[in-house]
Structure formats: structure tokens, C-alpha cells
Design a protein around this motif. Sequence first.
Motif, short mmCIF file in Angstrom:
data_model
loop_
_atom_site.label_atom_id
_atom_site.label_comp_id
_atom_site.label_asym_id
_atom_site.label_seq_id
_atom_site.Cartn_x
_atom_site.Cartn_y
_atom_site.Cartn_z
N TYR A 10 -48.90 -36.07 36.38
CA TYR A 10 -47.77 -35.59 35.59
C TYR A 10 -48.20 -34.96 34.27
O TYR A 10 -47.34 -34.51 33.49
CB TYR A 10 -46.82 -36.75 35.28
N ALA A 11 -49.49 -34.92 33.99
CA ALA A 11 -49.97 -34.43 32.69
C ALA A 11 -49.52 -32.99 32.46
O ALA A 11 -49.53 -32.17 33.37
CB ALA A 11 -51.49 -34.52 32.62
N PRO A 12 -49.12 -32.66 31.22
CA PRO A 12 -48.70 -31.28 30.92
C PRO A 12 -49.87 -30.31 30.97
O PRO A 12 -51.01 -30.69 30.69
CB PRO A 12 -48.12 -31.39 29.51
N TYR A 13 -49.58 -29.08 31.38
CA TYR A 13 -50.53 -27.96 31.38
C TYR A 13 -51.54 -28.02 32.53
O TYR A 13 -51.83 -26.99 33.14
CB TYR A 13 -51.26 -27.84 30.04
N TYR A 14 -52.13 -29.18 32.82
CA TYR A 14 -53.16 -29.21 33.86
C TYR A 14 -52.82 -30.15 35.02
O TYR A 14 -53.57 -30.21 36.00
CB TYR A 14 -54.51 -29.62 33.26
N GLY A 15 -51.73 -30.87 34.95
CA GLY A 15 -51.37 -31.79 36.02
C GLY A 15 -50.96 -31.06 37.29
O GLY A 15 -50.45 -29.93 37.25
N ILE A 16 -51.18 -31.72 38.45
CA ILE A 16 -50.83 -31.12 39.74
C ILE A 16 -49.34 -30.85 39.81
O ILE A 16 -48.90 -29.82 40.33
CB ILE A 16 -51.28 -32.04 40.90
N ALA A 17 -48.53 -31.78 39.30
CA ALA A 17 -47.08 -31.60 39.33
C ALA A 17 -46.66 -30.35 38.58
O ALA A 17 -45.78 -29.60 39.03
CB ALA A 17 -46.39 -32.83 38.75
N GLN A 18 -47.29 -30.10 37.44
CA GLN A 18 -46.95 -28.92 36.66
C GLN A 18 -47.30 -27.64 37.41
O GLN A 18 -46.57 -26.63 37.33
CB GLN A 18 -47.70 -28.95 35.31
N GLU A 19 -48.41 -27.66 38.13
CA GLU A 19 -48.80 -26.48 38.89
C GLU A 19 -47.79 -26.16 39.99
O GLU A 19 -47.43 -25.00 40.20
CB GLU A 19 -50.19 -26.70 39.49
N TYR A 20 -47.33 -27.19 40.69
CA TYR A 20 -46.33 -26.96 41.73
C TYR A 20 -45.01 -26.46 41.14
O TYR A 20 -44.34 -25.61 41.72
CB TYR A 20 -46.11 -28.26 42.52
N ILE B 65 -40.46 -23.12 37.63
CA ILE B 65 -40.02 -24.08 36.62
C ILE B 65 -41.18 -24.34 35.66
O ILE B 65 -42.25 -24.80 36.08
CB ILE B 65 -39.57 -25.41 37.27
N VAL B 66 -40.99 -24.05 34.40
CA VAL B 66 -42.02 -24.25 33.40
C VAL B 66 -41.56 -25.34 32.43
O VAL B 66 -40.50 -25.22 31.81
CB VAL B 66 -42.33 -22.95 32.62
N MET B 67 -42.34 -26.40 32.35
CA MET B 67 -42.01 -27.52 31.46
C MET B 67 -43.05 -27.60 30.36
O MET B 67 -44.27 -27.55 30.63
CB MET B 67 -41.96 -28.84 32.25
N SER B 68 -42.60 -27.70 29.14
CA SER B 68 -43.52 -27.82 28.01
C SER B 68 -44.00 -29.25 27.81
O SER B 68 -44.91 -29.50 27.04
CB SER B 68 -42.84 -27.33 26.72
N ASN B 69 -43.40 -30.17 28.54
CA ASN B 69 -43.74 -31.58 28.40
C ASN B 69 -43.99 -32.17 29.78
O ASN B 69 -43.65 -31.58 30.80
CB ASN B 69 -42.61 -32.34 27.69
#
Length: 313
Positions: free
Chosen positions: A142-152, A158-162
Amino acid sequence: MHAESGQAGPVVLVAERRSRRSRLASYGFVIPATTLFAVFIAYPILWVLGQSLYGRNAAGVTAFSGVANYAAVLGDATFWIVVRNMVLWAVITIPVQMLIGGLLAYFIERHTHRLRGFFRTAFFLPVVTSVSVVSLVWVQIYAPYYGIAQEYLKHLGIVMSNSPIGDPKTAIYALIIVNIWQWTGFSMLMYIAGIANMPSEILDAARIDGATGWRLAVHVVVPMLAPATKSLLLLGIIGTLQTFPIVHLMTGGGPNRASEVFGTYIFKQSFVIGDTGGGAALSVIVLLLALILSLAQIILLGARLTPAAKERP
């Protein structure tokens, strides 16, 4: 006549001695379990109940306060946030875990042969994995910027800053996904045990009557798995009320109480704030909720724990 009565006397005495020894042996088996129950279950419950009736007065001295702690808990807005989170947790996790676990069990038992043991182990592995390890892995996911969830999410536009667990709107749902991932294997195991106990004659008769594929699964297999389903529902409700480690390690109930559950709320009230009376009152409320919900389900659905369910960690 006298000879017969003389012989009957020793026989009666021997029977009485055997009966007495049998009763003593029964007490010997019961006493250890009763002692453990009294020391580790009954006494703590009574102690917490007593603590819930005491609080600190204006002078900072602990004194009897009656139901003031309960009134303070029910009047606290955070309590109702926790109740909402608990309802969301139960309504989402329990059905999804049962559905995915049932599908996995059915396909593994009916459509795999040589790799059956591998699939069972692979899907059950999260259940026996340390909660600390699970939390650490999912925090990185779930980590921002580099987490797998953020990539998906980026691929979905969907772009999340957090991080999902750092956003008050998504934190509870992110934790629910982790809980589903960890405990679906247990539901699968329960359904595998249920499928293994199905009489093959019934399945063969259903196939002869033309029930195959989804018709066989929906109209024959699912009704025969009702005992496992009821057990999972009961365990799911109790497990929801006991939720603590995964939330405490990943979010601590935050951000801004968005992922607070009963376990973390009681912990903060008792050991962070130091309000032992309020924490005890919360504990009693949770215990009553667990008893009421469990009894209601047993009465309405006739749910009973299967042997496999009793082994849940």
C-alpha cells in the motif's frame, strides 16, 4: 436365607466402593478444567465487570461511579464510528471470505488431482503466517508512489497522493482487503472438510439425474455445506469483534479514527489514555454483543461448530 443375605452384604459394599471411586475419578477429570475456566475466564470477566463500575473523581481518586462509564462510552462519537467500522467489517469480510473460500474448495477438490496438496497449502499459508509479517508486507504493497497497489490504481486512471491506509476514506476498506486475503484460506479449509464428508452416493445420484457443473454445485453441494457455512458465519462474527492485531500494526486505528475497531479503541482507552474504567466498560459491551449475536445466530440458524471449526487459531 441368612446365607444369601450374608453373601449380598460384601457385594453391595464392593459396588458402593466402585461407585465412589468412579465419582472421585469423575471429579478428578472435571476439577482441572473447572479451575482453568474459573482462573482464566470467569475471574477476569468478573474483574473487568467490577472495574467498569469505578472511575476517577474530580480529585483524581478512584471511586465507585455506577453506570457513568457506560453512559460516557455510549455518548462518545468515536464509539459509533467504531460500530460503523465493525458493521462494514462483518458485512464485507464474512460473505466474501465464504464465497471465495467455497469456490476455491470446490475447484481444488473437483478439478485438481496431482497438485491438490500444493493448492491447499498455498491458499492456507496466509492463515498461519505471522500477523506482523502480513502487516509489514501489506504496508509495502500500500506504500505511496512505489507500492504495487498504487501501480495498479494508476493503470485504472486513479492517482492517490497518499497510501490507501493513510486516507480516511479508504483506510478501513484497505484493511478489510488484507483481512480477506489472510483468512479466506480458513474458509476454504472448512469447505474442503465439508466436501470430503459428502456421501458420494448423493453426488452420483445427482449426476445420473443430469445435475452437472454449476447445477450440481448450486443445487446439491451448496445445501450440503450448510453446516460449514453456519459455523463460518458464527466464527466470522466473533472474529470481527476480536479484530485487533492487523489494525493496530498497520494503522493504529487511524487516520483520524477512520479505521478504529473495538480492539484498538479499548487498548487506547485503557493503556494510552489511562481510563481503565472506560476501557472495562467497552470490554463488557463487546462481550455482551458477542453473546447476543452468537445466541441469536444459534437460535435462528441452528449454527453449531464443526470439528474443523474448533481448530481455528
